[in-house]
Design an enzyme around this catalytic site. Sequence first.
Site, PDB file in Angstrom:
ATOM      1  N   LYS A 167       3.558  -0.512  -8.861  1.00 17.51           N
ATOM      2  CA  LYS A 167       4.020   0.582  -7.994  1.00 17.51           C
ATOM      3  C   LYS A 167       3.648   0.188  -6.569  1.00 17.51           C
ATOM      4  O   LYS A 167       2.506   0.355  -6.138  1.00 17.51           O
ATOM      5  CB  LYS A 167       3.316   1.882  -8.393  1.00 17.51           C
ATOM      6  CG  LYS A 167       4.087   3.145  -8.098  1.00 17.51           C
ATOM      7  CD  LYS A 167       4.449   3.363  -6.648  1.00 17.51           C
ATOM      8  CE  LYS A 167       3.321   3.955  -5.835  1.00 17.51           C
ATOM      9  NZ  LYS A 167       3.683   4.069  -4.381  1.00 17.51           N
ATOM     10  N   GLY A 226      -6.260   0.721  -2.238  1.00 19.20           N
ATOM     11  CA  GLY A 226      -5.798   1.753  -1.317  1.00 19.20           C
ATOM     12  C   GLY A 226      -6.969   2.512  -0.747  1.00 19.20           C
ATOM     13  O   GLY A 226      -8.080   1.989  -0.644  1.00 19.20           O
ATOM     14  N   SER A 227      -6.723   3.758  -0.396  1.00 19.89           N
ATOM     15  CA  SER A 227      -7.741   4.542   0.304  1.00 19.89           C
ATOM     16  C   SER A 227      -8.765   5.131  -0.671  1.00 19.89           C
ATOM     17  O   SER A 227      -8.503   5.245  -1.881  1.00 19.89           O
ATOM     18  CB  SER A 227      -7.064   5.662   1.089  1.00 19.89           C
ATOM     19  OG  SER A 227      -6.411   6.516   0.189  1.00 19.89           O
ATOM     20  N   GLY A 281      -8.187   6.591  -4.363  1.00 21.12           N
ATOM     21  CA  GLY A 281      -8.958   5.909  -5.401  1.00 21.12           C
ATOM     22  C   GLY A 281      -9.689   6.894  -6.305  1.00 21.12           C
ATOM     23  O   GLY A 281      -9.738   6.719  -7.526  1.00 21.12           O
ATOM     24  N   CYS A 305      -8.341  -4.182   4.878  1.00 22.49           N
ATOM     25  CA  CYS A 305      -9.507  -3.553   4.245  1.00 22.49           C
ATOM     26  C   CYS A 305     -10.775  -4.274   4.646  1.00 22.49           C
ATOM     27  O   CYS A 305     -11.812  -3.662   4.839  1.00 22.49           O
ATOM     28  CB  CYS A 305      -9.344  -3.550   2.739  1.00 22.49           C
ATOM     29  SG  CYS A 305      -8.973  -5.159   2.080  1.00 22.49           S
ATOM     30  N   GLU A 321     -13.629   4.310   8.518  1.00 23.22           N
ATOM     31  CA  GLU A 321     -12.623   3.248   8.513  1.00 23.22           C
ATOM     32  C   GLU A 321     -11.433   3.732   9.335  1.00 23.22           C
ATOM     33  O   GLU A 321     -10.783   4.721   8.988  1.00 23.22           O
ATOM     34  CB  GLU A 321     -12.181   2.929   7.094  1.00 23.22           C
ATOM     35  CG  GLU A 321     -11.258   1.729   7.078  1.00 23.22           C
ATOM     36  CD  GLU A 321     -10.648   1.474   5.726  1.00 23.22           C
ATOM     37  OE1 GLU A 321     -10.161   2.421   5.108  1.00 23.22           O
ATOM     38  OE2 GLU A 321     -10.646   0.310   5.300  1.00 23.22           O
TER      39      GLU A 321
END
Length: 487
Positions: free
Chosen positions: A183, A236-237, A241, A292, A389
């Site tokens: 995905k 991902g974030s 997550g 990241c 972040e």
Amino acid sequence: MTSDVLAAFDIATDHCLIGAHWQAPAGGGRLELINPSDGSTLCEIAAGGATDIDLAVAAARHAFEHDWGRTTALQRGRVLSRLGALVMAHIDTLARLEALDVGKPLAQARADVVALARYMEFYAGAADKLHGQTIPYQDGYTVYTLREPHGVTGHIVPWNYPMQIIGRSVGAALSTGNATVLKPAEEACLTALAFAALAREAGLPDGALNVVPGLGQDAGAALAGHRGIDHLSFTGSVNTGRLVQQAAGSNVVPVTLELGGKSPQVVFEDADLDAALPFLVGAGIQNAGQTCSASSRILVHRDVHARVRDMMAARYRELRAGPALDDLALGPLVSSRQKQIVETFLQQGGDLSVAARGEIATGAPAGGAYVAPHLFDDVPAGHPLAQSEIFGPVQVIIPFDDEAHAVEIANGTEYGLVAAVWTANGARQMRMAKALRAGQVFINNYGAGGGVELPFGGRGLSGHGREKGFEALYAFTSLKTVAAAHG
Ligand code: NAD
């Protein structure tokens, strides 16, 4: 131009790949894909949903049970090897596609294509070198372990490095005999589709790789919570997550989480500052800071603080952000939404000293998602800009007094992905490598060229589990212990 580039792969961008077929999503949904360099519409993509994920998981299960899951390691290695060669043969088109889609400067997009090919080469070569062990046990037994694929693996990928993340995750999963459902992110999914087309050309059987683009809350959530998957890899974030882990956890499915970071570079007074400079700046502004493992915190010993700040500031003043195909140091951010997020952070830095900022290139389209890179100086370690972040071209300089102080600041966020230490003192290098809380520590470099061989992953909010290198092969296999009694 986009359609020319896409024509090279003979795919309709608004389709999913499910089993043998490129098909429109069951609900007929579509999303607009925006070119972040100018805000124009690149094309429409499929907005897949739960039904498409069901079909993709079923196709993967079939491939696992009847085809790909029954191949030998040697056969799998050969397919991945061909795929790596095909990726390199299409480097120009893949790089342009990624540049248009993500807004990544062309040279950086080319580097991502090379990395994708390297993942295929590495996992091709590793396929027939992964083996179990024999275990010395009591008389009368022979005991050994088998490494077996999980079955169907789910891969949820973000927009910042689509090719690299697909390479490391899908590559390792295929190498070990899993069948996969991918995905990609709704902001950038074109190279995922192109990669799938190349995989078919390389001889990957139907259903071994299925691709369902769509929104996270639809296709992503359906995949994360699907009872038919046996392993989930998410990048991902942190917030997503958490959701993904909960969803997979309810089915007791193992999860690898690669989340964000606030990675420090620690510069001591004896460091080779000329050698460090390109890494201090480059690791912060690569992909416009949407990395990241971006190094968003520069910790500097007070003795060299002014010098490092001035060196970095001089470099910053030369930085320009412009359209991806112009191939400047920075492109736009991936979307106007991401630009807004970063600008909100910059407002929070209103009380801070700006050492330098770069510029948006003259003539950059007004509709593009550009943010000039910012270097903040003398930032308190607890300030939001030193803790959160940002995922944009923003770095903070934090002075420190001594080694213990440096460790305290470096480890003083909730993240723990990557860290670097710059010093000529060998004993200090070893002490720091042990003390820093991170999945990767670099000594007198940052990133080591991003090697596909190097296990990667986080601690704390940066996630858990390891990808890349051989570690990924362990993650994508299940260990079976066989104990044979023979008297
Ligand atoms: P995101 O979490 O919003 O999206 C990542 C993926 O998850 C996308 O494919 C999205 O569609 C999907 N998703 C969204 N909601 C979902 C849901 N409810 N269920 C399942 N899937 C869902 O993150 P992003 O904005 O795309 O990426 C930026 C973040 O990713 C940053 O925090 C960055 O640090 C992190 N990241 C980490 C790594 C790493 O290796 N550690 C690499 C790249 C990016």
